[in-house]
Design a protein around this motif. Structure first.
Motif, short mmCIF file in Angstrom:
data_model
loop_
_atom_site.label_atom_id
_atom_site.label_comp_id
_atom_site.label_asym_id
_atom_site.label_seq_id
_atom_site.Cartn_x
_atom_site.Cartn_y
_atom_site.Cartn_z
N VAL A 1 -22.06 18.16 80.87
CA VAL A 1 -20.67 18.16 81.30
C VAL A 1 -20.45 17.32 82.55
O VAL A 1 -19.34 16.81 82.79
CB VAL A 1 -20.18 19.61 81.53
CG1 VAL A 1 -20.78 20.20 82.79
CG2 VAL A 1 -18.66 19.68 81.57
N THR B 1 -23.60 15.55 75.29
CA THR B 1 -24.12 15.18 76.61
C THR B 1 -23.78 16.30 77.58
O THR B 1 -23.02 17.22 77.24
CB THR B 1 -23.51 13.84 77.07
OG1 THR B 1 -24.18 13.40 78.26
CG2 THR B 1 -22.02 13.97 77.36
N SER C 1 -17.84 17.19 76.30
CA SER C 1 -19.30 17.05 76.41
C SER C 1 -20.00 17.59 75.16
O SER C 1 -21.01 17.03 74.73
CB SER C 1 -19.82 17.75 77.66
OG SER C 1 -19.61 19.15 77.60
N VAL D 1 -19.07 13.71 82.12
CA VAL D 1 -17.70 13.78 81.60
C VAL D 1 -16.74 14.11 82.73
O VAL D 1 -15.68 13.49 82.87
CB VAL D 1 -17.58 14.82 80.47
CG1 VAL D 1 -16.12 15.00 80.06
CG2 VAL D 1 -18.43 14.41 79.28
#
Length: 233
Positions: free
Chosen positions: A51, A49, A44, A54
């Motif tokens: 977590v 982005t 991530s 992911v």
């Protein structure tokens, strides 16, 4: 590559699906060494982005058996496996053989012929060839399973085609098969198909060894490769 998800509302726009696509490409093309821990926070951070998407992508990939989970340790990539790949080749062969036996005439016309000297072009042609025959079943489950098996065997097929002697053999065998289909020679076409699948099965142990060695010795950072995949997703 993402047939199972293409009809889902919002496919390709959510962060979870973007992460899924990027990670799946990483695994399918063996762009990450076997046994690598896929740590959600590190991923991530690289993708800039949160977590959560992911983790959701990793859960989906583990559910589909693209990666493995070790309780208490997380998610890991796996080595190519001869038995699993052989099962996928067997399934593709079974469907193709059945359809050629039952409905040969329907398959006398396929996709545009490739440049036979370009292994990438030949690889795409072989995939489309198999999928066009599978589509004639009009069974969405069978079509999806063939697509999935093609996807999971794509990397070793690519390695196989990079060997000049195998590229030449496959070119000759496929040219013969297309002629047999045009002549509606059912028995000849099935015998040709059996010979082609026997050849790939015989070379599979060597291809798996080569694939695992290549992945294990990759010089590129898999996180950097993942970031590139993310940008394309």
């Amino acid at each position: 590559m993402f047939r199972h998800h293409e009809n889902k509302l919002g496919w390709g726009r959510s962060k979870t699906n973007q992460a899924y696509k990027a990670l799946k490409k990483l695994v399918v093309y063996c762009q990450v060494p076997p046994g690598t821990r896929l740590e959600a926070i590190a991923i991530s951070n690289m993708l800039d982005t949160s977590v959560t998407p992911v983790r959701e992508a990793l859960i989906q990939l583990e559910t589909e058996e693209y990666i493995a989970i070790s309780l208490g340790y997380g998610y890991f990539t796996e080595k190519l496996n001869v038995k699993k790949l052989a099962d996928h080749f067997d399934f593709i062969k079974m469907v193709l053989t059945h359809m050629l036996r039952e409905n040969l005439y329907e398959h006398s016309k396929f996709v545009m012929l490739p440049s036979w000297d370009d292994y990438c072009s030949v690889s795409e042609f072989l995939q489309l060839f198999c999928e066009r025959i599978a589509e004639a079943t009009n069974n969405s489950r069978t079509i999806d399973r063939v697509h999935e098996s093609i996807l999971r065997t794509r990397y070793v097929r690519w390695l196989d085609l990079k060997r000049p002697e195998r590229l030449s053999r496959i070119r000759d065998d496929m040219s013969e098969l297309l002629e047999l289909l045009d002549k509606r020679d059912k028995n000849g076409a099935i015998a040709n198909l059996d010979r082609q699948f026997s050849a790939i099965m015989n070379t599979l142990p060597d291809l798996v060894l080569e694939g695992n060695d290549r992945a294990g010795n990759t010089k590129e950072s898999w996180l950097e490769t993942l970031l590139s995949n993310w940008a394309e997703s």
